[in-house]
Write a protein that holds these residues in place. Sequence first.
Motif, PDB file in Angstrom:
ATOM      1  N   ILE A 393       0.843  -1.390  -0.024  1.00 33.06           N
ATOM      2  CA  ILE A 393      -0.196  -0.042  -0.060  1.00 33.06           C
ATOM      3  C   ILE A 393       0.952   1.195   0.069  1.00 33.06           C
ATOM      4  O   ILE A 393       0.345   2.207  -0.643  1.00 33.06           O
ATOM      5  N   ALA A 394       2.053   1.388   0.690  1.00 39.09           N
ATOM      6  CA  ALA A 394       2.817   2.542   0.787  1.00 39.09           C
ATOM      7  C   ALA A 394       3.442   2.465  -0.686  1.00 39.09           C
ATOM      8  O   ALA A 394       3.392   3.698  -1.133  1.00 39.09           O
ATOM      9  N   ARG A 395       4.016   1.670  -1.501  1.00 34.26           N
ATOM     10  CA  ARG A 395       4.377   1.825  -2.689  1.00 34.26           C
ATOM     11  C   ARG A 395       3.186   2.141  -3.655  1.00 34.26           C
ATOM     12  O   ARG A 395       3.282   3.441  -4.595  1.00 34.26           O
ATOM     13  N   ARG A 396       2.158   1.608  -3.571  1.00 33.70           N
ATOM     14  CA  ARG A 396       1.023   2.054  -4.501  1.00 33.70           C
ATOM     15  C   ARG A 396       0.652   3.420  -4.261  1.00 33.70           C
ATOM     16  O   ARG A 396       0.306   4.132  -5.389  1.00 33.70           O
ATOM     17  N   ARG A 397       0.120   3.861  -3.031  1.00 34.70           N
ATOM     18  CA  ARG A 397      -0.155   5.273  -2.787  1.00 34.70           C
ATOM     19  C   ARG A 397       0.942   6.424  -3.360  1.00 34.70           C
ATOM     20  O   ARG A 397       0.366   7.339  -3.895  1.00 34.70           O
ATOM     21  N   LYS A 398       1.874   6.106  -3.129  1.00 37.76           N
ATOM     22  CA  LYS A 398       3.065   6.948  -3.551  1.00 37.76           C
ATOM     23  C   LYS A 398       3.142   7.098  -5.031  1.00 37.76           C
ATOM     24  O   LYS A 398       2.991   8.005  -5.729  1.00 37.76           O
ATOM     25  N   SER A 399       3.352   5.687  -5.634  1.00 42.04           N
ATOM     26  CA  SER A 399       3.354   5.723  -7.399  1.00 42.04           C
ATOM     27  C   SER A 399       2.039   6.257  -7.929  1.00 42.04           C
ATOM     28  O   SER A 399       2.257   6.754  -9.093  1.00 42.04           O
ATOM     29  N   GLU A 400       0.964   6.092  -7.371  1.00 43.38           N
ATOM     30  CA  GLU A 400      -0.317   6.624  -8.040  1.00 43.38           C
ATOM     31  C   GLU A 400      -0.453   8.237  -7.841  1.00 43.38           C
ATOM     32  O   GLU A 400      -1.319   8.731  -8.471  1.00 43.38           O
ATOM     33  N   GLU A 402       0.697  12.195  -7.928  1.00 40.97           N
ATOM     34  CA  GLU A 402       1.290  13.399  -8.727  1.00 40.97           C
ATOM     35  C   GLU A 402       2.620  13.457  -8.780  1.00 40.97           C
ATOM     36  O   GLU A 402       3.530  13.867  -9.619  1.00 40.97           O
ATOM     37  N   SER A 403       3.332  12.951  -7.406  1.00 45.18           N
ATOM     38  CA  SER A 403       4.774  12.964  -7.207  1.00 45.18           C
ATOM     39  C   SER A 403       5.374  11.553  -7.354  1.00 45.18           C
ATOM     40  O   SER A 403       6.189  11.365  -6.722  1.00 45.18           O
ATOM     41  N   GLY A 404       4.824  10.553  -8.067  1.00 48.20           N
ATOM     42  CA  GLY A 404       5.043   9.240  -8.102  1.00 48.20           C
ATOM     43  C   GLY A 404       6.503   8.953  -8.594  1.00 48.20           C
ATOM     44  O   GLY A 404       7.003   8.081  -8.049  1.00 48.20           O
ATOM     45  N   ASN A 405       7.015  10.116  -9.303  1.00 43.60           N
ATOM     46  CA  ASN A 405       8.475   9.650  -9.851  1.00 43.60           C
ATOM     47  C   ASN A 405       9.425  10.691  -9.258  1.00 43.60           C
ATOM     48  O   ASN A 405      10.501  10.940  -9.711  1.00 43.60           O
ATOM     49  N   GLU A 406       9.088  11.503  -8.332  1.00 49.28           N
ATOM     50  CA  GLU A 406      10.000  12.446  -7.666  1.00 49.28           C
ATOM     51  C   GLU A 406      10.281  12.026  -6.278  1.00 49.28           C
ATOM     52  O   GLU A 406       9.590  11.023  -5.561  1.00 49.28           O
ATOM     53  N   ASP A 407      11.282  12.694  -5.650  1.00 53.69           N
ATOM     54  CA  ASP A 407      11.726  12.319  -4.579  1.00 53.69           C
ATOM     55  C   ASP A 407      10.955  12.745  -3.256  1.00 53.69           C
ATOM     56  O   ASP A 407      11.162  12.331  -1.990  1.00 53.69           O
ATOM     57  N   HIS A 408      10.004  13.590  -3.423  1.00 52.53           N
ATOM     58  CA  HIS A 408       9.222  14.131  -2.337  1.00 52.53           C
ATOM     59  C   HIS A 408       7.836  13.619  -2.676  1.00 52.53           C
ATOM     60  O   HIS A 408       7.328  12.994  -3.903  1.00 52.53           O
ATOM     61  N   CYS A 409       6.890  14.036  -1.712  1.00 54.09           N
ATOM     62  CA  CYS A 409       5.283  13.401  -1.790  1.00 54.09           C
ATOM     63  C   CYS A 409       4.623  14.718  -2.036  1.00 54.09           C
ATOM     64  O   CYS A 409       4.935  15.640  -2.134  1.00 54.09           O
ATOM     65  N   MET A 411       2.038  15.982  -0.614  1.00 52.10           N
ATOM     66  CA  MET A 411       1.743  16.642   0.688  1.00 52.10           C
ATOM     67  C   MET A 411       2.560  17.956   0.757  1.00 52.10           C
ATOM     68  O   MET A 411       1.845  19.080   0.846  1.00 52.10           O
ATOM     69  N   CYS A 412       3.858  17.989   0.743  1.00 50.92           N
ATOM     70  CA  CYS A 412       4.774  19.158   0.959  1.00 50.92           C
ATOM     71  C   CYS A 412       5.195  19.572  -0.523  1.00 50.92           C
ATOM     72  O   CYS A 412       5.819  20.662  -0.617  1.00 50.92           O
ATOM     73  N   GLY A 413       5.553  18.729  -1.399  1.00 51.98           N
ATOM     74  CA  GLY A 413       6.121  19.033  -2.809  1.00 51.98           C
ATOM     75  C   GLY A 413       7.663  19.419  -2.276  1.00 51.98           C
ATOM     76  O   GLY A 413       8.310  18.930  -1.603  1.00 51.98           O
ATOM     77  N   ASN A 414       8.057  20.585  -2.977  1.00 54.29           N
ATOM     78  CA  ASN A 414       9.364  21.286  -2.520  1.00 54.29           C
ATOM     79  C   ASN A 414       9.527  22.019  -1.464  1.00 54.29           C
ATOM     80  O   ASN A 414      10.584  22.608  -1.217  1.00 54.29           O
TER      81      ASN A 414
END
Length: 424
Positions: A393-400, A402-409, A411-414
């Motif tokens: 679930i951790a991998r799926r929520r991150k990959s799905e 808008e920041s799926g391919n970035e180092d941040h999530c 929630m905070c973005g940059n």
Amino acid sequence: MSTQILKAKSGVITSEMEFVAKSERVTPEWLRNEIAMGRVVIPKNINHKFSPRAIGNGLSIKVNANIGTSEKHCNLTEELEKMKIAIRYGADSIMDLSTGGNLRVILQQIIKQSSVMVGTVPIYSIATRLLAKGMKISQLDPEELFDEIELQAQIGVDFMTLHCGVTRSSLSFLENDPRVCGIVSRGGALLKRWMTDNNKENPLYEQYDRVLKICKKYDVTISLGDGLRPGAGADATDRGQIAELLTLGELVDRARKYGVQVMVEGPGHMPLDQIEMNMRVMKRICHDAPFYVLGPLTTDSAPGYDHIVGAIGGTVAAINGADFLCYVTPAEHLCLPTLDDVREGVMASKIAAHSADVVRNVGAARERDYNMSRARRNLDWEQMYTYALDPEIARRRKSESESGNEDHCTMCGNLCAVKNDRNL
């Protein structure tokens, strides 16, 4: 065939003890001593092949998942899939509580396909057969119950919930101290009905030595059921519950002396402020026997979310002495759980168990949390998934996101605090 507790008492370290000691990060000799004292059990029937796990003092908290058919919904394939999901998400044991269909075939298939210990409540099978014949519970023949216990032991059941503490004496306390919710244990209610209608003592208590003889033969661990557990917060810690507990403490001593592994089941519904006291009293009365709790559920008012309620109570119980958590699913009090309910129930209880393990500093719990924190600091997502209790679930929520391919999530973005703190 000698049992784990008898071998431990004689100074023998079994292959099961060696395996468990390695997985729990304890020494074999320490584990042998705890088993000899009855503070730890290894529920493993001599006829069931799987990698053993232990329950009790100084070990990681274990989680059980209940599955099983009902008279309203009977699908063996579905129940086997529930079992696979439960084990996949970390259940340490499975209990077959089936009351519909061919119960013998269902149990045989569960034991055959289970890679973890399997438990049952034998009286369910007898009661189910009686009702199917149009008979009343009062017509239950105690001989059939003992035959069922023996048969399930032969098949390979590792631990059995037996409501040996529901006695005429303990029931008398309920008569003088009425409950809001009465008896909510199926096994407890069945035995009360049989005892009341026949004006006789509970055969599981009256012929306890017979139970011990069967369990010793196959090294079945007895799970002394709490047939008078509170099913409402208002009924917690009442006279009936305590009366049964006193009897269970006596039965623990008898099982240990006979050479049978034994653990004790606990509540039930219980306000949060009563859990610590109950766990400590239970451990004291039962001489530190491993404790197996359902929940406890800290509020009666959250149907649909009882997996969360149970996890809250389970964490507090485990910190204060409980050793084995029976999962509660979102379907509790409402319906038979679905596949998703099983997953959510297991995960809620695994989180509760891990949270308690961190406090108790057993196994690798603190190490796991430390490694997760380091991975977060390093923005190492793959490592975060590795240490997550549910990597999928951790991998799926991150990959799905808008920041799926970035180092941040997302929630905070940059504005990510870690990135800015590290000046990345």
